[in-house]
Design an enzyme around this catalytic site. Structure first.
Site, mmCIF file in Angstrom:
data_model
loop_
_atom_site.group_PDB
_atom_site.id
_atom_site.type_symbol
_atom_site.label_atom_id
_atom_site.label_comp_id
_atom_site.label_asym_id
_atom_site.label_seq_id
_atom_site.Cartn_x
_atom_site.Cartn_y
_atom_site.Cartn_z
ATOM 1 N N CYS A 252 0.664 -1.285 -0.001
ATOM 2 C CA CYS A 252 -0.202 0.182 0.219
ATOM 3 C C CYS A 252 1.007 1.363 0.029
ATOM 4 C CB CYS A 252 -1.030 -0.032 1.215
ATOM 5 S SG CYS A 252 -1.550 1.547 1.557
ATOM 6 N N GLU A 253 0.732 2.167 -0.821
ATOM 7 C CA GLU A 253 1.722 3.494 -1.136
ATOM 8 C C GLU A 253 1.239 4.290 0.104
ATOM 9 O OE1 GLU A 253 -0.638 6.107 -4.265
ATOM 10 O OE2 GLU A 253 0.745 4.615 -5.086
ATOM 11 N N HIS A 254 0.084 4.117 0.587
ATOM 12 C CA HIS A 254 -0.373 5.149 1.722
ATOM 13 C C HIS A 254 0.324 4.785 3.139
ATOM 14 C CE1 HIS A 254 -4.101 5.399 -0.837
ATOM 15 N NE2 HIS A 254 -3.376 6.402 -1.230
ATOM 16 N N HIS A 255 0.539 3.507 3.563
ATOM 17 C CA HIS A 255 1.074 3.017 4.736
ATOM 18 C C HIS A 255 2.377 2.294 4.604
ATOM 19 C CE1 HIS A 255 -3.092 4.035 5.367
ATOM 20 N NE2 HIS A 255 -2.632 4.349 6.280
ATOM 21 N N CYS B 78 -3.387 -2.673 5.955
ATOM 22 C CA CYS B 78 -3.357 -1.073 6.562
ATOM 23 C C CYS B 78 -4.912 -1.265 7.018
ATOM 24 C CB CYS B 78 -3.312 -0.334 5.537
ATOM 25 S SG CYS B 78 -4.173 -0.358 4.161
ATOM 26 N N GLN C 16 -4.596 -0.752 -5.249
ATOM 27 C CA GLN C 16 -5.226 -1.927 -5.861
ATOM 28 C C GLN C 16 -5.745 -1.325 -7.029
ATOM 29 O OE1 GLN C 16 -7.181 -4.840 -3.274
ATOM 30 N NE2 GLN C 16 -8.724 -5.446 -5.060
ATOM 31 N N HIS D 279 -5.902 -6.041 2.810
ATOM 32 C CA HIS D 279 -5.061 -4.951 3.127
ATOM 33 C C HIS D 279 -4.608 -5.006 4.422
ATOM 34 C CE1 HIS D 279 -5.611 -3.117 -1.013
ATOM 35 N NE2 HIS D 279 -6.286 -3.756 -1.131
#
Length: 192
Positions: A80-83, A153, A123, A151
């Site tokens: 996940c590019e956010h976390h 996250c 995704q 996920h």
């Protein structure tokens, strides 16, 4: 395949700093080699950044096939590019060969999934990237990509809902314009 240059030393320094920042001692016995392990793991985990779809979809066979080809349950491991925590699941990739009846190797579809999964990702984008790459490189009459993933996250932090799966799809060409073709593909994907 192309080689992807990763600054392992820079990653190691950053990991040491993270360990300090969370209150750990990067020089204690269990953590001494952790920065170099993490650096090597990250080089592998993000190796898709150094690849293009053409690197893996590099061979077609003239077999005069004009029906759907579907590979389902391709294991997916991404980040996940956010976390910067993992998400994992299965991808199902299908296509209808081009007008010349050309197909690619089945393993090429799994490798294409890895090209986009092995990078910081979401995704939804990954699903579309796989479909668009197949359309661009193979020129098929249609493409369907369905990805089901859990996920971490959402599982290990935040709302903490283990087992929740996210399902995304991308349809192109005949799979978009023909309800019958799309239904056939979905029946094959779901009919485990």
């Amino acid at each position: 395949m192309t080689q992807y240059d990763v600054d392992l030393g820079r990653i190691e320094k950053a990991v040491r700093e993270i360990l300090y920042a969370i209150g750990e001692d990067p020089d204690r016995d269990g953590l001494i080699e952790t920065p170099s392990r993490v650096a090597r793991a990250m080089a592998e985990q993000y190796s898709g950044l150094g690849l293009k779809p053409e690197d893996v979809l590099n061979k077609v066979f003239d077999v005069d096939h004009d029906e759907m080809v579907l590979v389902r349950d391709i294991e997916v491991y991404s980040t996940c590019e956010h976390h910067l925590v993992p998400f994992h699941g299965q991808a199902h990739v299908g296509y209808i060969p081009n007008e010349r009846g050309q197909v690619t190797g089945l393993s090429k579809l799994a490798r294409l999934v890895d090209v986009f999964a092995r990078r910081p990702q979401v995704q939804e984008r990954m699903t579309s990237q796989i479909a668009d790459a197949l359309m661009r490189v193979l020129d098929p009459r249609g493409v369907i990509v369905v990805v089901e993933a859990e996920h971490l996250c959402m599982t290990m932090r935040g709302v903490r809902k283990p087992g929740a799966k996210t399902v995304t799809s991308a349809v192109r060409g005949d799979f978009r314009t023909s309800d019958k073709t799309r239904s056939e593909a979905m029946a094959l994907i779901i009919g485990r």
